[in-house]
Design a protein around this motif. Structure first.
Motif, PDB file in Angstrom:
ATOM      1  N   ARG A 166       0.828  -1.212   0.000  1.00 49.69           N
ATOM      2  CA  ARG A 166       0.000   0.000   0.000  1.00 49.69           C
ATOM      3  C   ARG A 166       0.862   1.262   0.000  1.00 49.69           C
ATOM      4  NH1 ARG A 166      -5.369  -1.451   3.717  1.00 49.69           N
ATOM      5  NH2 ARG A 166      -5.820  -3.422   2.669  1.00 49.69           N
ATOM      6  N   ASP A 167       1.952   1.226  -0.752  1.00 50.08           N
ATOM      7  CA  ASP A 167       2.861   2.363  -0.840  1.00 50.08           C
ATOM      8  C   ASP A 167       2.521   3.244  -2.029  1.00 50.08           C
ATOM      9  OD1 ASP A 167       4.295   1.478   1.351  1.00 50.08           O
ATOM     10  OD2 ASP A 167       5.864   0.508   0.167  1.00 50.08           O
ATOM     11  N   ASN A 168       2.534   4.561  -1.793  1.00 49.33           N
ATOM     12  CA  ASN A 168       2.397   5.591  -2.835  1.00 49.33           C
ATOM     13  C   ASN A 168       1.030   5.602  -3.506  1.00 49.33           C
ATOM     14  OD1 ASN A 168       3.911   7.796  -3.755  1.00 49.33           O
ATOM     15  ND2 ASN A 168       4.285   6.824  -5.737  1.00 49.33           N
ATOM     16  N   LEU A 169       0.013   5.052  -2.831  1.00 48.83           N
ATOM     17  CA  LEU A 169      -1.324   5.028  -3.424  1.00 48.83           C
ATOM     18  C   LEU A 169      -1.961   6.418  -3.446  1.00 48.83           C
ATOM     19  CD1 LEU A 169      -2.786   1.708  -1.964  1.00 48.83           C
ATOM     20  CD2 LEU A 169      -1.436   2.082  -4.045  1.00 48.83           C
ATOM     21  N   GLU A 170      -1.614   7.261  -2.473  1.00 51.21           N
ATOM     22  CA  GLU A 170      -2.175   8.611  -2.452  1.00 51.21           C
ATOM     23  C   GLU A 170      -1.697   9.409  -3.662  1.00 51.21           C
ATOM     24  OE1 GLU A 170      -4.527  11.718  -1.422  1.00 51.21           O
ATOM     25  OE2 GLU A 170      -4.523   9.727  -0.489  1.00 51.21           O
ATOM     26  N   ALA A 171      -0.431   9.221  -4.051  1.00 52.99           N
ATOM     27  CA  ALA A 171       0.078   9.913  -5.243  1.00 52.99           C
ATOM     28  C   ALA A 171      -0.669   9.463  -6.489  1.00 52.99           C
ATOM     29  CB  ALA A 171       1.574   9.641  -5.397  1.00 52.99           C
ATOM     30  N   LEU A 172      -0.982   8.178  -6.564  1.00 56.05           N
ATOM     31  CA  LEU A 172      -1.748   7.661  -7.702  1.00 56.05           C
ATOM     32  C   LEU A 172      -3.135   8.285  -7.734  1.00 56.05           C
ATOM     33  CD1 LEU A 172      -2.410   5.824 -10.056  1.00 56.05           C
ATOM     34  CD2 LEU A 172      -2.819   3.959  -8.418  1.00 56.05           C
ATOM     35  N   GLU A 173      -3.812   8.319  -6.595  1.00 57.58           N
ATOM     36  CA  GLU A 173      -5.179   8.858  -6.599  1.00 57.58           C
ATOM     37  C   GLU A 173      -5.182  10.369  -6.859  1.00 57.58           C
ATOM     38  OE1 GLU A 173      -7.647   7.420  -3.319  1.00 57.58           O
ATOM     39  OE2 GLU A 173      -8.223   5.854  -4.764  1.00 57.58           O
ATOM     40  N   THR A 174      -4.148  11.065  -6.421  1.00 55.18           N
ATOM     41  CA  THR A 174      -4.054  12.497  -6.735  1.00 55.18           C
ATOM     42  C   THR A 174      -3.977  12.706  -8.242  1.00 55.18           C
ATOM     43  OG1 THR A 174      -2.975  13.008  -4.628  1.00 55.18           O
ATOM     44  CG2 THR A 174      -2.668  14.577  -6.422  1.00 55.18           C
ATOM     45  N   ALA A 175      -3.174  11.871  -8.913  1.00 51.25           N
ATOM     46  CA  ALA A 175      -3.066  11.967 -10.374  1.00 51.25           C
ATOM     47  C   ALA A 175      -4.389  11.632 -11.048  1.00 51.25           C
ATOM     48  CB  ALA A 175      -1.964  11.039 -10.866  1.00 51.25           C
ATOM     49  N   ILE A 176      -5.105  10.649 -10.513  1.00 52.63           N
ATOM     50  CA  ILE A 176      -6.410  10.267 -11.072  1.00 52.63           C
ATOM     51  C   ILE A 176      -7.418  11.399 -10.908  1.00 52.63           C
ATOM     52  CG2 ILE A 176      -8.392   8.736 -10.742  1.00 52.63           C
ATOM     53  CD1 ILE A 176      -6.348   6.524 -10.011  1.00 52.63           C
ATOM     54  N   ILE A 177      -7.493  11.947  -9.702  1.00 48.14           N
ATOM     55  CA  ILE A 177      -8.484  12.990  -9.406  1.00 48.14           C
ATOM     56  C   ILE A 177      -8.285  14.206 -10.308  1.00 48.14           C
ATOM     57  CG2 ILE A 177      -9.210  14.645  -7.624  1.00 48.14           C
ATOM     58  CD1 ILE A 177      -8.680  12.382  -5.563  1.00 48.14           C
ATOM     59  N   ASP A 178      -7.050  14.484 -10.656  1.00 52.61           N
ATOM     60  CA  ASP A 178      -6.766  15.626 -11.540  1.00 52.61           C
ATOM     61  C   ASP A 178      -7.457  15.492 -12.894  1.00 52.61           C
ATOM     62  OD1 ASP A 178      -5.211  16.904  -9.677  1.00 52.61           O
ATOM     63  OD2 ASP A 178      -3.294  16.209 -10.476  1.00 52.61           O
ATOM     64  N   HIS A 179      -7.830  14.280 -13.270  1.00 53.30           N
ATOM     65  CA  HIS A 179      -8.415  14.051 -14.594  1.00 53.30           C
ATOM     66  C   HIS A 179      -9.878  13.608 -14.537  1.00 53.30           C
ATOM     67  CE1 HIS A 179      -4.071  13.898 -15.358  1.00 53.30           C
ATOM     68  NE2 HIS A 179      -4.392  14.376 -16.540  1.00 53.30           N
ATOM     69  N   LEU A 180     -10.505  13.689 -13.372  1.00 56.84           N
ATOM     70  CA  LEU A 180     -11.915  13.315 -13.253  1.00 56.84           C
ATOM     71  C   LEU A 180     -12.809  14.528 -13.478  1.00 56.84           C
ATOM     72  CD1 LEU A 180     -12.004  10.939 -10.140  1.00 56.84           C
ATOM     73  CD2 LEU A 180     -12.000  10.311 -12.566  1.00 56.84           C
ATOM     74  N   PRO A 181     -13.958  14.332 -14.115  1.00 56.88           N
ATOM     75  CA  PRO A 181     -14.906  15.444 -14.259  1.00 56.88           C
ATOM     76  C   PRO A 181     -15.556  15.768 -12.923  1.00 56.88           C
ATOM     77  CG  PRO A 181     -15.879  13.415 -15.079  1.00 56.88           C
ATOM     78  CD  PRO A 181     -14.447  13.087 -14.746  1.00 56.88           C
ATOM     79  N   SER A 182     -16.069  16.964 -12.809  1.00 58.77           N
ATOM     80  CA  SER A 182     -16.821  17.363 -11.623  1.00 58.77           C
ATOM     81  C   SER A 182     -18.287  17.037 -11.853  1.00 58.77           C
ATOM     82  CB  SER A 182     -16.639  18.852 -11.354  1.00 58.77           C
ATOM     83  OG  SER A 182     -17.346  19.241 -10.202  1.00 58.77           O
TER      84      SER A 182
END
Length: 307
Positions: A166-182
């Motif tokens: 469970r390492d570096n998962l927050e960095a992955l989700e931050t990158a994902i959220i940057d590309h999600l629609p509102s």
């Protein structure tokens, strides 16, 4: 619509569908479970363990990320089951807001290259994930691997992670959220998956069959729930383990029924952990020749083509 400070209205947030895609056995299901903090997709070391598309909904305070766990994209299989798994994985690519391309640290294969070629036609942004990064002892070796990955395509992000640790998962989700629609939440805020307990019971039995008999019975079995009844916190479940030959039935049952007892006990423990109550589980083993290439039987077992 935003307020004067540019913030979205309080009833909206970054929300969308994210496909976890890659060749078999790179750790997609382990990654999904790690991101959610609980088990919704079975995971073993055998390739092609995942056979269905499964939604895992991460309910964050700042986002709702709907992960789509898919079977591994693969070649070589000629049965109806293989076709179903490839269709399930491929159809997800046209229906999501973000694609997460999962690879394995220190190992780039022709199968990875084939998946990447397929992803080049995706309309959604593709984030590259290098999983199992914890297995690279010299962390300096990760930097050139990240650079090589960045050269393969125009990924908006390349993120090394360890799903197991469970390492570096927050960095992955931050990158994902940057590309999600509102948008407003896509699912109720307390929902974790689109699958019910009956489906999860099927998968948990199949997981134990794969873990205990993966080398002897790699892909020749599946599981069908025959009965599922709930009385308060007690669940009474009856399931059939289907195999393709009489000899395989003997393997599953084991000498004196020892193996089927072990499979049942381990499955029951996993169900009780997931369902939060007692489980009475009864297993049978039956033979159906060629079930994996029988379209009607596959449909009766829930292997239905993507809509």
């Amino acid at each position: 619509m935003t307020d004067l400070h540019g913030s979205p209205p309080p009833d909206t947030l970054p929300a969308g569908f994210v496909a976890l895609v890659g060749r078999p056995n790179v750790g997609k299901s382990t990654l999904l479970n790690a991101l959610l903090g609980q088990k919704v997709s079975i995971a073993t070391r055998k390739p092609q363990t995942t056979r269905h598309r499964i939604l895992g909904i991460h309910q964050r305070d700042d986002a709702q990320i709907v992960y789509v766990d898919t079977p591994g994209l693969h070649e070589g299989g000629r049965t109806a089951m293989n076709r179903y798994m490839n269709e399930a994985a491929g159809s997800a690519l046209s229906e999501v807001d973000v694609v997460v391309f999962v690879t394995e640290a220190g190992r780039w294969t022709e199968a990875d290259e084939r998946v990447l070629r397929r992803l080049r036609g995706s309309n959604a942004p593709v984030i590259a994930v290098i999983n199992k990064a914890d297995r690279v002892r010299d962390k300096n070796r990760l930097l050139p691997e990240i650079a090589r990955m960045a050269e393969r395509a125009e990924f908006p992000a390349v993120v090394p992670v360890s799903a197991e640790k469970r390492d570096n998962l927050e960095a992955l989700e931050t990158a994902i959220i940057d590309h999600l629609p509102s948008s407003p939440p896509l699912f109720p805020r307390d929902q974790v998956t689109d699958r019910d307990e009956r489906f999860m019971a099927t998968e948990l039995v199949r997981e134990q069959v794969t873990l205990m008999l993966g080398d002897e019975l790699p892909y020749a079995s599946t599981v069908e729930i025959e009965a599922f009844e709930q009385e308060g916190r007690l669940r009474r479940i009856a399931a059939i383990i289907w195999v393709e030959r009489v000899g395989q039935r003997r393997i599953v049952i084991g000498e004196g029924g020892e193996r089927i007892k072990r499979i049942g006990a381990a499955s029951r423990r996993e169900m009780e952990r997931l369902f939060g109550g007692r489980v009475y589980l009864k297993l049978w083993v039956k033979v159906r020749e060629g079930w994996s290439d029988d379209v009607r039987m596959l449909q009766s077992l829930g292997y239905t083509p993507p809509e």
